[in-house]
Scaffold this active site. Structure first.
Site, PDB file in Angstrom:
ATOM      1  CB  CYS A   1     -38.256 -50.700  29.990  1.00 26.25           C
ATOM      2  SG  CYS A   1     -39.793 -51.394  29.675  1.00 26.25           S
TER       3      CYS A   1
ATOM      4  CB  CYS B   1     -50.826 -51.264  20.657  1.00 27.25           C
ATOM      5  SG  CYS B   1     -52.396 -51.186  20.698  1.00 27.25           S
TER       6      CYS B   1
ATOM      7  CB  CYS C   1      -0.881  -0.032   1.181  1.00 29.05           C
ATOM      8  SG  CYS C   1      -0.526  -0.281   3.094  1.00 29.05           S
TER       9      CYS C   1
HETATM   10 ZN   LIG Z   1      -0.655   0.833   4.694  1.00 27.25          ZN
HETATM   11 ZN   LIG Z   2     -40.014 -53.665  30.107  1.00 28.28          ZN
HETATM   12 ZN   LIG Z   3     -52.355 -51.972  18.775  1.00 30.73          ZN
END
Ligand SMILES: [Zn+2]
Ligand SMILES: [Zn+2]
Ligand SMILES: [Zn+2]
Ligand SMILES: [Zn+2]
Ligand SMILES: [Zn+2]
Ligand SMILES: [Zn+2]
Ligand SMILES: [Zn+2]
Length: 420
Positions: free
Chosen positions: A254, A259, A96
């Site tokens: 757990c 179901c 520069c």
């Molecule tokens: Zn400079």
């Molecule tokens: Zn179990």
């Molecule tokens: Zn089921």
């Protein structure tokens, strides 16, 4: 020492292309995140001069001061930092045109390197020029050899950190490797496997999480593990029992829930599982919440991660990822398609895991062939589900996002790029 070859190739290419010095080439490459195609493109559209100016690169032939200096040839200069009057041989001039004494430059470089600066700027107030690397090394080496070594390391790190096609492997403890993806352009949305075995998302460096997009995965991971709300939402919204479709409740115990119809599920991720389990694990099942060390089964991980995606995509996250209001109808159609694929996947993954767990010595050959065929079906559904997410669902979001393409054999194995 560090293997610098790929970096050196890029630097040399730019130095030759534009006839500039190494530090200017590096500044330009960092500015364009080490994408050569960006530089060619800018050169084409803007020309050499404008491209360099935009990256704050000052060339020695372009600064007025050195032009003036060359006329007068002074033998002594006054350093504007320490106000010492000294012979020109004890001072250095940057591109520069700003000239200071070597002692002041050395201390400036040393302080910059110690603060981790990779691109050291000129000392002149408001001058944005980047200092000549060779001059930095030459001056610092004389007084602070250790800092000079650190400077070289910083330059390598800049190549890795500012380069969109290179990432450090996120393994912990760190395996020491950096990974590069070859494809330019879409490198942000891919998953890779480091030679150390860690598979990660190249975009966010989290462990591989497709088909859930990064912003959703980040939110999902930030939730406390086993977050009851999100699991309840998943079970109530995207998945009731995969066999009888009744909603399932968990009453303590757990993480295996069963179901009334007999179907078992992982309470943490909602995926259907076999019955066999211990307190820590469900046999044949692995999800992001409930890890099992065994080899993963085809489709297992994409399936469990697809619940995280569905949770946010279909508004379970409290509207954090909104779909365009005008796209409600398309969303409903695409959601049906997605949930259908997800259900097929649940069914087949469960079937596959039962098949692989079964003991049928007299029919081993037949069973093996069946398992191979079933794995193929699972892969095909996974592919469809990924495409449905990418092409049908994600574009409906106010803020669109992307996922990587489905890879049946897991993320691509990456070549080791550099080892620190
Ligand atoms: Zn400079
Ligand atoms: Zn179990
Ligand atoms: Zn089921
Ligand atoms: Zn000075
Ligand atoms: Zn690694
Ligand atoms: Zn990601
Ligand atoms: Zn699970």
């Amino acid at each position: 020492m560090y293997p610098l070859y790929p970096q050196q190739q890029d630097l040399s290419a730019v130095m030759n292309l534009l006839n500039i010095k190494q530090h200017a080439a590096r500044t330009l490459l960092i500015h364009h995140r080490w994408k050569m195609h960006c530089i060619y493109d800018h050169l084409d559209r803007k020309g050499r001069g404008r491209m360099l100016t935009e990256a704050c690169i000052v060339l020695p032939e372009n600064n007025s001061m050195s032009a003036a200096g060359s006329r007068t040839h002074p033998t002594r200069v006054t350093c504007n930092v320490c106000f010492e009057d000294l012979p020109i041989t004890e001072a250095s001039t940057m591109d520069c045109g700003h000239c200071f004494c070597n002692d002041c430059w050395t201390e400036h470089f040393f302080a910059s390197i110690n603060s981790g600066c990779k691109q050291i700027r000129c000392m002149e107030v408001n001058c944005k020029a980047i200092c000549d690397e060779d001059m930095v090394r030459r001056l610092v080496d004389q007084k602070y050899p250790a800092a000079s070594k650190r400077f070289s390391r910083l330059l390598l790190e800049s190549y890795l950190e500012d380069n969109d096609s290179v990432k450090w492997c996120p393994s912990a403890p760190h395996c020491g490797r950096a990974i590069q993806v070859a494809a330019a352009g879409d490198e942000r949305h891919s998953e890779v496997a480091c030679p150390c075995g860690v598979a990660f998302c190249f975009s966010c460096t989290a462990p591989a999480h497709s088909p859930c997009p990064c912003p959703m995965w980040e939110k999902w991971e930030a939730k406390s593990h086993g977050d009851a709300d999100s699991v309840k939402w998943i079970l109530a919204n995207t998945k009731s029992c995969p066999r009888c479709s009744k909603p399932i409740e968990k009453n303590g115990g757990c993480n295996l829930v069963q179901c009334k119809c007999g179907q078992c599920l992982c309470w943490l991720c909602g995926a259907p599982t076999g019955k066999e389990h211990t307190w820590e694990r469900i046999s044949g099942h692995s999800c992001n919440r409930y890890k099992e060390e065994e080899e993963e089964e085809a489709g297992d991980k994409p399936l469990s991660r697809s619940y995280a995606f569905a949770y946010y995509m279909f508004d379970g996250g409290g509207g954090e990822f909104e779909a365009h209001p005008a796209e409600r109808a398309s969303l409903a159609v695409a959601r049906n398609l997605f949930e259908d694929q997800q259900q097929q996947l649940e069914h087949h993954v469960e079937h596959l895991s039962r098949m692989l767990a079964a003991d049928v010595p007299e029919e081993v050959a037949v069973a093996k062939q069946d398992a191979v065929n079933l794995a193929k079906i699972v892969e095909a559904i996974c592919g469809k589900m990924y495409r449905c997410i990418q092409d049908e669902l994600l574009p409906l979001l106010v803020q669109p996002m992307s996922i990587p393409a489905y890879r049946p054999d897991g993320p691509d194995k990456a070549e080791e790029f550099v080892r620190a």
